[in-house]
Motif scaffolding. Structure first.
Motif: not given
Length: 340
Positions: A13-27
């Motif tokens: 529980p002390d870790k940052i909980q991420l729900n899901r992947l959303s998007h990527v950034y590419l130049a």
């Protein structure tokens, strides 16, 4: 911890909980050239600004891919964005060492965003308050004329009803995973697994001078009993004399099924785009895959039928057999692999 070995990882529980992947950034140096490819690949435009185009799939995420006009004419991977599980997790991410200031998310869905760099300078962006699209009630398709159930050898569910398809883009549902080659493999693994709820699903290792050295790991977001994709992030140990701190390997987008993928594959071929590898079936993760080189030179993948795992699935550990570890069927993998 043994040198070159990933230690056991347990979420807490002390870790940052991420729900899901959303998007990527590419130049990209040429946004318009990529824009045509993106639409042929199966993205929908979600919005644009002067030097940015936002793309989405037909799933609930407001955005799946952000294409940015390169300011120096060089292509560049600018990281991936994840949705925080709670606002408390978002606040915790903003307090990590080296985290950027919290700022408004200017892309579709709004909300707020913070950026953190790993030891190899790969970026992870954490989002909170990002609006979702309405939950889809049917699959978006550009390839189906009429589609019924599959007739198998022992069960003929489709009687007097015909399957009819046409070529078209394999419509993207969501961003499934991405991965990169890193010259700081062990440090990056520690960064992602000690700070966030990333847990290795499978690890590949090589024997070097009688010692086992981990070279590749596929990591999922741990949600205890709730199932999640076999991997949302994978890290590949860079070979000796690798010129970069990190480099994108590929990003991968989910499509509905095998028919959709093959029809989209043939559609891209008809448009003259360059295939990299596929269609085939992976071993770890099980996905049906096909990889493409976009006009900028990044590698991008469609996948279907991937595995999902939960806390009851123990981390797999397998000796690497080169290309033979990567697929069970499909065309011979390119000698140089698929990385951009």
């Amino acid at each position: 911890m043994l040198p070159g070995r990933i230690p056991p990882v347990i979420n807490s529980p002390d870790k940052i909980q991420l729900n899901r992947l959303s998007h990527v950034y590419l130049a990209h140096p040429d946004l318009e050239k990529f824009d045509q490819f993106a639409k042929d690949f199966g993205f929908e435009e979600a919005g644009r600004d002067k030097d940015i185009i936002y793309y989405r799939g037909w799933g609930k995420d407001s955005c799946a891919y952000v294409a940015i006009k390169s300011k120096d004419g060089q292509k560049r991977f600018e990281g991936a964005a994840f949705i925080a599980q709670t606002e408390e997790d978002f606040i915790k991410s903003s307090k990590l060492k080296g985290a950027s200031e919290v700022r408004p998310n200017l892309g579709p869905g709004g909300g707020k965003i913070v950026t953190i760099e790993s030891p190899s300078s790969s970026k992870i962006h954490v989002l909170w308050g990002n609006g979702e699209r309405p939950a889809p009630t049917k699959v978006a398709t550009s390839t189906e004329i009429h589609k019924g159930a599959y007739n198998t050898t022992l069960q003929k569910s489709r009687k007097g009803e015909f399957q009819r398809f046409k070529l078209g883009p394999a419509m993207v549902h969501k961003l499934g995973h991405y991965g990169f080659i890193t010259s700081m493999f062990d440090e990056d693994i520690a960064f992602y697994t000690l700070n966030f709820n990333f847990v290795p699903s499978d690890i590949l290792y090589e024997e070097v001078n009688g010692e086992e050295i981990d070279t590749l790991t596929f990591m999922h977001l741990d949600h205890a009993k709730e199932y999640s994709d076999h991997h949302t992030l994978f890290l590949f140990r860079a070979p000796a004399n690798f010129p970069d701190k990190h480099r994108l390997h590929h990003c991968s987008f989910e499509v509905e099924d095998f028919d959709t993928q093959l029809l989209g594959h043939d559609f891209l071929l008809s448009k003259g785009y360059t295939p990299v590898w596929g269609v085939g079936r992976h071993i770890l993760g099980s996905q049906i895959f096909d990889y493409w080189r976009d006009p900028t030179g990044f590698t991008i993948e469609h996948y279907a039928d991937g595995d999902v795992v939960n806390i009851d699935n123990v981390t797999g550990r397998t000796k690497s057999e080169g290309a033979a570890s990567m697929y069970i069927w499909g065309p011979v993998r390119p000698e140089k692999g698929v990385a951009e």
